[in-house]
Design an enzyme around this catalytic site. Structure first.
Site, PDB file in Angstrom:
ATOM      1  N   LYS A 203       0.680  -1.177   0.092  1.00  0.00           N
ATOM      2  CA  LYS A 203      -0.129   0.155   0.045  1.00  0.00           C
ATOM      3  C   LYS A 203       0.928   1.187  -0.076  1.00  0.00           C
ATOM      4  O   LYS A 203       0.506   2.266  -0.771  1.00  0.00           O
ATOM      5  CB  LYS A 203      -0.780  -0.001   1.081  1.00  0.00           C
ATOM      6  CG  LYS A 203      -1.486   1.287   1.518  1.00  0.00           C
ATOM      7  CD  LYS A 203      -2.046   1.400   2.856  1.00  0.00           C
ATOM      8  CE  LYS A 203      -2.384   2.740   3.505  1.00  0.00           C
ATOM      9  NZ  LYS A 203      -1.456   3.315   4.340  1.00  0.00           N
ATOM     10  N   ASN A 204       1.945   1.308   0.877  1.00  0.00           N
ATOM     11  CA  ASN A 204       2.489   2.643   1.026  1.00  0.00           C
ATOM     12  C   ASN A 204       3.593   2.752  -0.154  1.00  0.00           C
ATOM     13  O   ASN A 204       3.977   3.973  -0.133  1.00  0.00           O
ATOM     14  CB  ASN A 204       3.225   2.600   2.219  1.00  0.00           C
ATOM     15  CG  ASN A 204       2.178   2.880   3.587  1.00  0.00           C
ATOM     16  OD1 ASN A 204       1.053   3.283   3.181  1.00  0.00           O
ATOM     17  ND2 ASN A 204       2.763   2.582   4.681  1.00  0.00           N
TER      18      ASN A 204
ATOM     19  N   CYS B  38      -5.381   8.584   8.373  1.00  0.00           N
ATOM     20  CA  CYS B  38      -5.415   8.025   9.843  1.00  0.00           C
ATOM     21  C   CYS B  38      -5.018   9.237  10.942  1.00  0.00           C
ATOM     22  O   CYS B  38      -3.874   9.793  10.586  1.00  0.00           O
ATOM     23  CB  CYS B  38      -4.859   6.893  10.025  1.00  0.00           C
ATOM     24  SG  CYS B  38      -5.218   5.416   9.278  1.00  0.00           S
TER      25      CYS B  38
ATOM     26  N   ARG C 147       0.410  15.385  12.514  1.00  0.00           N
ATOM     27  CA  ARG C 147       1.163  14.947  11.409  1.00  0.00           C
ATOM     28  C   ARG C 147       1.637  16.038  10.479  1.00  0.00           C
ATOM     29  O   ARG C 147       1.135  16.096   9.457  1.00  0.00           O
ATOM     30  CB  ARG C 147       0.233  13.607  10.588  1.00  0.00           C
ATOM     31  CG  ARG C 147       0.046  12.489  11.396  1.00  0.00           C
ATOM     32  CD  ARG C 147      -0.817  11.469  10.703  1.00  0.00           C
ATOM     33  NE  ARG C 147       0.100  10.749   9.819  1.00  0.00           N
ATOM     34  CZ  ARG C 147      -0.440   9.548   9.056  1.00  0.00           C
ATOM     35  NH1 ARG C 147      -1.698   9.420   8.902  1.00  0.00           N
ATOM     36  NH2 ARG C 147       0.382   8.876   8.169  1.00  0.00           N
TER      37      ARG C 147
ATOM     38  N   ASP D  31       3.468   0.784  12.173  1.00  0.00           N
ATOM     39  CA  ASP D  31       2.427   0.349  11.562  1.00  0.00           C
ATOM     40  C   ASP D  31       2.057  -1.123  12.198  1.00  0.00           C
ATOM     41  O   ASP D  31       0.964  -1.404  11.897  1.00  0.00           O
ATOM     42  CB  ASP D  31       2.462   0.302  10.105  1.00  0.00           C
ATOM     43  CG  ASP D  31       2.462   1.523   9.649  1.00  0.00           C
ATOM     44  OD1 ASP D  31       2.148   2.622  10.186  1.00  0.00           O
ATOM     45  OD2 ASP D  31       3.017   1.887   8.354  1.00  0.00           O
TER      46      ASP D  31
ATOM     47  N   ARG E  28      -9.088   0.623   3.388  1.00  0.00           N
ATOM     48  CA  ARG E  28      -8.034   1.752   2.505  1.00  0.00           C
ATOM     49  C   ARG E  28      -6.762   0.758   2.364  1.00  0.00           C
ATOM     50  O   ARG E  28      -6.180   1.299   1.624  1.00  0.00           O
ATOM     51  CB  ARG E  28      -7.755   2.809   3.593  1.00  0.00           C
ATOM     52  CG  ARG E  28      -8.765   3.870   3.467  1.00  0.00           C
ATOM     53  CD  ARG E  28      -8.491   5.060   4.080  1.00  0.00           C
ATOM     54  NE  ARG E  28      -7.145   5.515   4.034  1.00  0.00           N
ATOM     55  CZ  ARG E  28      -6.286   5.716   4.858  1.00  0.00           C
ATOM     56  NH1 ARG E  28      -6.546   6.059   6.010  1.00  0.00           N
ATOM     57  NH2 ARG E  28      -5.009   5.894   4.633  1.00  0.00           N
TER      58      ARG E  28
END
Ligand code: EPU
Length: 428
Positions: free
Chosen positions: A22-23, A116, A121, A304, A396
């Protein structure tokens, strides 16, 4: 709106195939903006963040064609269209449109990203990098305006090691005039994946995977074909689930070196792990011993995976302490785990987990993506039925999670929420 139901207590057994990262995906898609012809990316995970970014590429004039898990992006008709809000707010990684559009068009207008909530952030390091390359950056009513006459290479020292800032500065710098040096760069595998795509497009990048990245700007970047790396966080999540509630689980399509810090902790707890080419074989041995851990930048223990790991520690004998040094407020899963009988204290930003405890099924809410993963693992271990709401967070980032768990022998299904449940969920 749906909820997930898990009847706990069934042992996981068999093989689970890990999807594309995903990232990486969320950076590879915007990176395609920089090319002047078709970019094909293979192995993308079928998750909502990927589809949202595909829509954003179309909003700026890109042609996006899906062929199974391969996406073809044709950037020829793209323009620097403002993306003030809307889909941009759905995810964090929309900030990569800043670097990619600035690199391609010397201008961009992008709404502040969502994603999230893990505590504050900031994106100050991204902006510091863009400014060093010659861009003027202003925040006008919640949208970031980036403008440059031309981008020029620069020496940029990141004050904090940031995955997003490292990638975003790379995206802006690959077509800048002259040499850019990013010092104190992040080293995550996803950064190497993005640099590999950019290099296949004709960029000149050296040093990715170390903390000094050197980029020599080029005039044009061409199309190419790229295969994404496997998702180390998804692999880590299933590995933790296997340690918590597995008999014999094979994690397939994994680069085990990307997970060394997790595997070391699991071995310390007594889990047997065999590594072979692209696979891990997980066999938990009960009772598990508790461990302490601190999250760190790669190759340290990933933030994570700290929330999924918290659920595992409820099963271990004695007390384990988890400290997240990347996002100290990433603790929202704890209240939900307590509803399931977990004994967890929070002191000075650390979670202190006492075990072993038999978790009980309960109604819980996924407040963010990895909190969702931690509740799924807790649900697999719990007595009775766990009902998880907030699935939009889980969807997601985890491809076909219900199907993958069912294949492993879990008893898990989704149901539509009633009107009353939706109202309760929205008010909670
Ligand atoms: N930070 C700053 N200023 C900045 C950027 C970051 O102070 O300009 C701080 C952050 O507040 C944080 C630390 O630096 O304390 C690291 O943040 P980083 O920039 O590395 O995080 P990110 O790029 O926004 C990515 C992943 C996250 C993952 C973190 C850390 C994506 C899209 N997101 O976020 O993934 O937690 O790196 O590894 O790549 C997830 O997948 O669930 C997720 C949240």
């Amino acid at each position: 709106m749906q909820k997930m139901l898990i009847e706990g207590g069934h042992l996981l057994n068999g093989k689970v195939r890990i999807s594309g990262a995903k990232n990486s995906a969320v950076a590879l898609l915007p990176a395609a903006i920089l090319a002047d012809s078709d970019v094909a990316i293979e192995g993308l995970p079928e998750i909502s963040d990927v589809y949202t970014l595909g829509d954003l590429l179309e909003e700026i004039g890109g042609k996006v064609a899906w062929d199974g898990q391969t996406v073809h992006i044709n950037p020829e008709n793209m323009v620097s269209m403002p993306l003030p809000n809307g889909k941009v707010k759905k995810l964090r990684a929309s900030y990569y449109f800043m670097g990619a559009m600035l690199g391609k068009f010397n201008k961009a207008v992008i709404g502040l990203p969502g994603g999230c909530y893990l505590g504050p952030r900031p994106i100050d390091q991204h902006i510091k990098g863009f400014e060093a390359l010659g861009a003027e950056v202003t925040n006008e009513q919640g949208a970031i305006y980036l403008r440059a006459k031309e981008l020029r290479g620069a020496r940029i020292y990141l004050d904090v090691v940031s995955v997003g800032a490292t990638i975003n500065i790379m995206l802006a710098a690959v077509k800048a005039k002259g040499k850019t040096i990013i010092e104190n760069a992040a080293k995550e595998p996803e950064i190497i994946d993005v640099a590999t795509l950019l290099t296949n497009m004709g960029a000149k990048i050296k040093g990715v995977g170390t903390d000094v990245i050197r980029i020599e700007g080029v005039e044009t970047l061409h199309g190419c074909r790229h295969t994404i790396i496997p998702d180390r966080i998804e692999a880590g999540t299933y590995t933790i689930a296997a340690a918590a509630q597995g008999k014999e689980v094979i994690i397939d399509n994994v680069i085990s070196q990307h997970l060394e810090s997790l595997l070391a902790k699991l071995r310390e707890m007594g889990v047997s792990i065999e590594e072979s080419d692209e696979q891990l074989l997980i066999r938990p041995k009960n009772p598990l011993k508790s461990v302490d851990l601190k999250t760190l930048v790669y190759p340290g223990f990933p933030t994570d995976l700290q929330q999924p790991f918290t659920s595992l520690l409820t099963k271990a004998v004695n007390t384990g302490v988890i400290t997240d040094t990347i996002y100290s407020a990433r603790l929202k899963h704890i209240d939900e785990l307590r509803r399931m009988n977990a004994i967890i204290k929070v002191e000075g930003g650390s979670a202190i987990i006492s075990g072993p405890v038999q978790l009980q099924g309960a109604r819980v809410k996924a407040t963010d993506l990895r909190a969702g993963a931690s509740l799924i693992i807790a649900g697999l271990m719990a007595n009775g039925i766990t009902e998880i709401t907030g699935l939009e967070h889980i969807d997601r980032g985890y491809e076909k999670v219900t199907e993958k768990l069912l294949n492993l022998g879990a008893n898990v299904w989704r149901e539509e929420m009633t009107e009353k449940e939706i109202v309760q969920f929205q008010n909670s």
